[in-house]
Design a protein around this motif. Structure first.
Motif, short mmCIF file in Angstrom:
data_model
loop_
_atom_site.label_atom_id
_atom_site.label_comp_id
_atom_site.label_asym_id
_atom_site.label_seq_id
_atom_site.Cartn_x
_atom_site.Cartn_y
_atom_site.Cartn_z
N ASP A 1 51.90 55.44 42.03
CA ASP A 1 52.33 54.37 41.43
C ASP A 1 53.10 53.37 42.51
OD1 ASP A 1 52.49 52.31 39.38
OD2 ASP A 1 54.43 53.17 38.98
N VAL A 2 54.23 54.01 43.20
CA VAL A 2 54.59 53.37 44.15
C VAL A 2 53.98 52.96 45.34
CG1 VAL A 2 56.34 53.86 46.24
CG2 VAL A 2 56.85 54.51 43.81
N ALA A 3 52.86 53.45 45.92
CA ALA A 3 52.15 53.19 46.91
C ALA A 3 51.20 52.19 46.34
CB ALA A 3 51.03 54.27 47.37
N THR A 4 50.30 52.15 45.19
CA THR A 4 49.65 50.98 44.78
C THR A 4 50.49 49.84 44.22
OG1 THR A 4 49.15 52.16 42.81
CG2 THR A 4 47.65 52.78 44.53
N GLU B 1 50.17 44.85 40.19
CA GLU B 1 50.36 45.92 38.83
C GLU B 1 48.99 46.22 38.36
OE1 GLU B 1 52.85 47.53 35.78
OE2 GLU B 1 53.26 46.55 37.81
N PRO B 2 48.83 47.62 37.97
CA PRO B 2 47.57 48.02 37.42
C PRO B 2 47.29 47.61 36.21
CG PRO B 2 49.11 49.79 37.22
CD PRO B 2 49.66 48.82 38.00
N ASP B 3 46.02 47.43 35.78
CA ASP B 3 45.62 46.91 34.42
C ASP B 3 45.71 48.18 33.34
OD1 ASP B 3 45.16 44.56 34.95
OD2 ASP B 3 42.97 44.65 35.50
N ALA B 4 45.44 49.43 34.09
CA ALA B 4 45.47 50.65 33.18
C ALA B 4 45.69 51.83 34.20
CB ALA B 4 44.24 50.87 32.73
N PHE B 5 46.47 52.82 33.80
CA PHE B 5 47.03 53.90 34.86
C PHE B 5 47.04 55.02 34.12
CE2 PHE B 5 49.15 56.32 37.62
CZ PHE B 5 49.33 55.82 38.66
N ALA C 1 43.78 70.97 37.21
CA ALA C 1 42.95 69.83 37.86
C ALA C 1 43.72 68.64 37.53
CB ALA C 1 41.70 69.76 37.48
N VAL C 2 43.86 67.64 38.29
CA VAL C 2 44.67 66.47 38.23
C VAL C 2 43.42 65.14 38.34
CG1 VAL C 2 46.26 64.90 38.80
CG2 VAL C 2 46.65 67.29 39.03
N SER C 3 43.22 64.53 37.22
CA SER C 3 42.21 63.23 37.48
C SER C 3 43.15 62.07 37.28
CB SER C 3 41.28 63.35 36.21
OG SER C 3 40.20 62.50 36.39
N PHE C 4 42.81 60.86 38.09
CA PHE C 4 43.28 59.68 37.88
C PHE C 4 42.51 58.62 37.31
CE2 PHE C 4 46.56 61.38 40.65
CZ PHE C 4 47.78 60.47 40.56
N SER C 5 42.47 57.88 36.35
CA SER C 5 41.90 57.01 36.01
C SER C 5 42.64 55.67 36.03
CB SER C 5 41.26 57.11 34.56
OG SER C 5 40.74 55.63 34.36
N VAL C 6 42.37 54.76 37.17
CA VAL C 6 43.23 53.58 37.44
C VAL C 6 42.35 52.52 37.58
CG1 VAL C 6 45.14 52.80 38.76
CG2 VAL C 6 45.01 55.27 38.34
N THR C 7 42.88 51.37 37.06
CA THR C 7 42.02 49.92 37.12
C THR C 7 42.84 49.08 37.56
OG1 THR C 7 42.14 49.49 35.05
CG2 THR C 7 40.24 50.77 35.67
N PHE C 8 42.39 48.07 38.63
CA PHE C 8 43.43 46.78 38.91
C PHE C 8 42.82 45.67 38.87
CE2 PHE C 8 44.40 50.77 41.68
CZ PHE C 8 45.61 50.73 41.63
N PRO C 9 43.48 44.52 38.59
CA PRO C 9 42.89 43.33 38.45
C PRO C 9 42.02 42.89 39.54
CG PRO C 9 45.24 42.76 38.81
CD PRO C 9 44.99 44.38 38.84
N ASP C 10 41.14 41.91 39.45
CA ASP C 10 40.30 41.35 40.37
C ASP C 10 41.29 40.65 41.33
OD1 ASP C 10 37.84 42.41 39.48
OD2 ASP C 10 37.49 40.53 38.20
N GLY C 11 40.53 40.44 42.58
CA GLY C 11 41.38 39.63 43.60
C GLY C 11 41.78 40.45 44.89
N SER D 1 44.70 41.27 46.07
CA SER D 1 45.78 42.52 45.75
C SER D 1 44.98 43.71 45.07
CB SER D 1 46.90 41.78 45.02
OG SER D 1 47.62 40.92 45.68
N GLY D 2 44.25 43.39 44.21
CA GLY D 2 43.68 44.40 43.55
C GLY D 2 42.66 45.13 44.37
N ASP D 3 42.10 44.41 45.23
CA ASP D 3 41.07 45.10 46.25
C ASP D 3 42.08 46.05 47.06
OD1 ASP D 3 39.12 43.74 45.11
OD2 ASP D 3 38.87 42.15 46.64
N ARG D 4 43.03 45.62 47.66
CA ARG D 4 44.16 46.50 48.53
C ARG D 4 44.52 47.68 47.83
NH1 ARG D 4 45.69 41.43 49.91
NH2 ARG D 4 47.63 41.33 48.76
N ALA D 5 44.78 47.70 46.51
CA ALA D 5 45.36 48.72 45.71
C ALA D 5 44.06 49.58 45.50
CB ALA D 5 45.87 48.23 44.41
N ARG D 6 42.88 49.17 45.25
CA ARG D 6 41.68 49.96 44.99
C ARG D 6 41.46 50.82 46.29
NH1 ARG D 6 40.39 46.48 41.10
NH2 ARG D 6 39.72 44.71 42.89
N ALA D 7 41.55 49.96 47.40
CA ALA D 7 41.29 50.59 48.59
C ALA D 7 42.26 51.88 48.91
CB ALA D 7 41.29 49.47 49.76
#
Length: 142
Positions: A58-61, A66-70, A91-101, A103-109
């Motif tokens: 969360d700190v890094a992204t 701000e994520p749409d869902a985390f 096992a740990v599984s992340f499901s995170v979505t970010f807004p379009d644009g 900033s969201g692209d950087r967070a997804r990357a």
């Protein structure tokens, strides 16, 4: 070890099978032995694993957007063998979505790298479990 490195919680029995953990800052959390809705100690362990790495990610992204869902899901199987009870197949599984644009692209990357760095280096909880740190147990005079 320095005084700054010490982490401490105190567990008080509140009723049969029910307990309250209190941290050094005065925060509390109730838990029990699975006869109610309270978390069990094993569920708290799973929450600690997921919560530790979720906070790192969360700190890094979150620096980007701000994520749409985390949501983080942590699972494992309780096993009993000649050595006693333990958890396997954690096992740990992340499901995170970010807004379009942008900033969201950087967070997804950076999301996959943030998850990997947390697991490999930052998350004290999962790193301690994977290292197999011994636990000392004692009984003090009442």
């Amino acid at each position: 070890m320095s005084e700054d490195s010490l982490r401490l919680v105190t567990i008080e029995r509140t009723a049969t099978g029910h307990f309250t953990a209190t941290n050094a800052r005065g925060g509390t959390i109730g838990f029990g032995t699975a006869d109610g809705t309270e978390f069990t100690p094993v569920e708290l362990l799973l929450a600690a694993i997921g919560g530790c790495t979720a906070a790192d990610v969360d700190v890094a992204t979150g620096r980007h957007v701000e994520p749409d869902a985390f949501t983080v899901t942590v699972s494992g199987h309780k096993a009993t063998d000649e050595g006693g009870n333990r958890m396997t197949d954690l096992a740990v599984s992340f499901s995170v979505t970010f807004p379009d644009g942008p900033s969201g692209d950087r967070a997804r990357a950076i999301l996959p790298r943030a998850v990997a760095v947390s697991h490999d280096r930052l998350c004290t909880v999962s790193r301690t479990i994977e290292a197999g740190t011994p636990v000392a147990v004692s009984v003090e005079d009442a």
